[in-house]
Design an enzyme around this catalytic site. Structure first.
Site, PDB file in Angstrom:
ATOM      1  N   ARG A 150       0.809  -1.226   0.000  1.00  0.00           N
ATOM      2  CA  ARG A 150       0.000   0.000   0.000  1.00  0.00           C
ATOM      3  C   ARG A 150       0.835   1.266   0.000  1.00  0.00           C
ATOM      4  O   ARG A 150       0.575   2.191  -0.771  1.00  0.00           O
ATOM      5  CB  ARG A 150      -0.907   0.057   1.247  1.00  0.00           C
ATOM      6  N   THR A 151       1.803   1.354   0.887  1.00  0.00           N
ATOM      7  CA  THR A 151       2.535   2.613   1.024  1.00  0.00           C
ATOM      8  C   THR A 151       3.266   2.911  -0.282  1.00  0.00           C
ATOM      9  O   THR A 151       3.173   4.009  -0.840  1.00  0.00           O
ATOM     10  CB  THR A 151       3.518   2.533   2.212  1.00  0.00           C
TER      11      THR A 151
ATOM     12  N   LYS B 220      25.957  -4.867  -1.466  1.00  0.00           N
ATOM     13  CA  LYS B 220      27.420  -4.794  -1.581  1.00  0.00           C
ATOM     14  C   LYS B 220      28.038  -4.117  -0.361  1.00  0.00           C
ATOM     15  O   LYS B 220      29.224  -3.858  -0.331  1.00  0.00           O
ATOM     16  CB  LYS B 220      27.809  -3.995  -2.831  1.00  0.00           C
TER      17      LYS B 220
ATOM     18  N   ARG C 155      11.313   3.543   3.582  1.00  0.00           N
ATOM     19  CA  ARG C 155      10.891   2.591   4.628  1.00  0.00           C
ATOM     20  C   ARG C 155      12.102   1.751   4.988  1.00  0.00           C
ATOM     21  O   ARG C 155      12.792   1.235   4.090  1.00  0.00           O
ATOM     22  CB  ARG C 155       9.758   1.696   4.131  1.00  0.00           C
TER      23      ARG C 155
ATOM     24  N   HIS D  87       5.018   5.949  11.491  1.00  0.00           N
ATOM     25  CA  HIS D  87       4.507   5.785  10.125  1.00  0.00           C
ATOM     26  C   HIS D  87       3.525   6.943   9.886  1.00  0.00           C
ATOM     27  O   HIS D  87       2.310   6.742   9.788  1.00  0.00           O
ATOM     28  CB  HIS D  87       3.818   4.425  10.004  1.00  0.00           C
TER      29      HIS D  87
HETATM   30  C1  NCD Z   1       1.633  -1.143   8.113  1.00  0.00           C
HETATM   31  C2  NCD Z   1       3.124  -0.976   8.313  1.00  0.00           C
HETATM   32  O1  NCD Z   1       3.914  -1.204   7.387  1.00  0.00           O
HETATM   33  O2  NCD Z   1       3.479  -0.565   9.419  1.00  0.00           O
HETATM   34  N1  NCD Z   1       1.290  -1.334   6.764  1.00  0.00           N
HETATM   35  C3  NCD Z   1       0.954  -0.244   6.000  1.00  0.00           C
HETATM   36  O3  NCD Z   1       1.788   0.569   5.684  1.00  0.00           O
HETATM   37  N2  NCD Z   1      -0.336  -0.103   5.667  1.00  0.00           N
HETATM   38  C4  NCD Z   1       0.997  -2.127   9.014  1.00  0.00           C
HETATM   39  C5  NCD Z   1       1.535  -3.530   9.079  1.00  0.00           C
HETATM   40  O4  NCD Z   1       2.460  -3.899   8.368  1.00  0.00           O
HETATM   41  O5  NCD Z   1       0.993  -4.297   9.879  1.00  0.00           O
END
Ligand code: NCD
Length: 304
Positions: free
Chosen positions: A53-54, A82, A103, A131
């Site tokens: 999703r992100t 590397k 991320r 997040h």
């Molecule tokens: C979440 C995350 O990555 O923290 N996912 C997201 O971005 N919607 C929640 C999760 O992974 O449980």
């Protein structure tokens, strides 16, 4: 937008949040009006952890603003394999893009990366830390479905390792909300998060049973047990499968209860909930596009 980078929900005031949510609502009402707004702009995607999703909603957002992405791709095919440091990677990639989304499994990594970049950097999740862009789409969804003031919200599941929880709980302190945290004892909020919430004057209650609080909730925000963050597999197995809800559970809830989940879900929300009026998690995921469009538009404004 007064911020250059979006690293933590702690940096966001009520005015900042409302600016993004109001702009997202404008965009959602007429997305075509924004189709060329950031033509030629590139968003760098640095995902050192899995994401659906992100990553995809940020990609959709920049493309719907007329821009495009440059994507590091899977970590195993990057120079990280590397032995390249994170600092070197971000220093290089900032030269390829007008903004970056990152991320990374280490808490604090996004904050650290800002020391090496001049373009806006958005934290797409740093370990069990924060997040904040998920929080903005969560707040947008809550505002649309239940309103953000005089809200009673239950946040259930992995409160220890869940970064969406840490960000959301902090952001909600800007509004008149009662926050109920429901989890097994071993997965309660980290002390640092609880301390921050108290410092902000938040009204919070902790519970081990959903039943005692469910009827009074406007929103139930369910989270996945973050298996990948457990130091010990056995510890995960002890709590896995606890705190599941199904359509029968929700019979005790108010008719207006909004059930949310940042997704992905494993088994914490049974599929029979999907057909109920409560289910709002797919709408929530879809709100990621207008909300991230709004955020990118505000951050890239000065660079048009
Ligand atoms: C979440 C995350 O990555 O923290 N996912 C997201 O971005 N919607 C929640 C999760 O992974 O449980």
């Amino acid at each position: 937008m007064r911020h250059e980078h979006i690293i933590s929900a702690k940096q966001l005031s009520r005015a900042d949040i409302e600016e993004v949510l109001d702009h997202a609502a404008e965009i959602a009402a007429d997305p075509a009006a924004y189709a060329d707004r950031h033509a030629g702009k590139l968003l760098g995607l640095l995902f050192f952890e899995p994401s659906t999703r992100t990553k995809m909603s940020f990609s959709a957002a920049i493309k719907r603003l007329g821009g495009d992405v440059v994507d590091m791709g899977p970590v195993e095919y990057s120079s990280v394999k590397k032995g390249e440091s994170l600092a070197d990677t971000v220093r290089v990639v900032e030269g390829y893009a007008d903004a970056l989304v990152m991320r990374h499994p280490s808490e604090g990594s996004a904050q650290m990366a800002t020391e090496f970049v001049d373009v806006p950097l958005l934290n797409g999740g740093d370990g069990a830390g924060q997040h904040p862009t998920q929080t903005l789409l969560d707040l947008y969804t809550i505002r649309e479905n239940a309103g953000l003031d005089d809200l009673s919200i239950g946040i259930m599941g992995d409160l220890k390792y869940g970064r969406t929880v840490h960000s959301l709980a902090h952001a909600l302190t800007n509004f008149d909300t009662h926050q109920h945290f429901i989890s097994p004892e071993s997965l309660q909020l980290p002390r640092s998060v609880r301390y921050d919430l108290h410092e902000e004057g938040a009204t919070i209650r902790e519970h081990t049973e959903l039943e005692e609080i469910l009827p009074s909730l406007d929103v139930l925000y369910v989270t996945r047990i973050q298996e990948e963050r457990f130091p010990d597999e056995n510890e995960y197995r002890e709590v896995a499968g606890e705190y599941q809800i199904d359509a029968a559970t929700l019979e005790a809830a108010s008719d207006d209860l909004t059930v949310m989940h940042p997704l992905p879900r494993v088994d914490e929300i049974a599929h029979d909930v999907d057909a109920t009026e409560h289910a709002t998690f797919f709408e929530q995921a879809h709100n990621g596009v207008p909300v991230r469009m709004a955020l990118l538009d505000l951050l890239l404004e000065g660079t048009r």
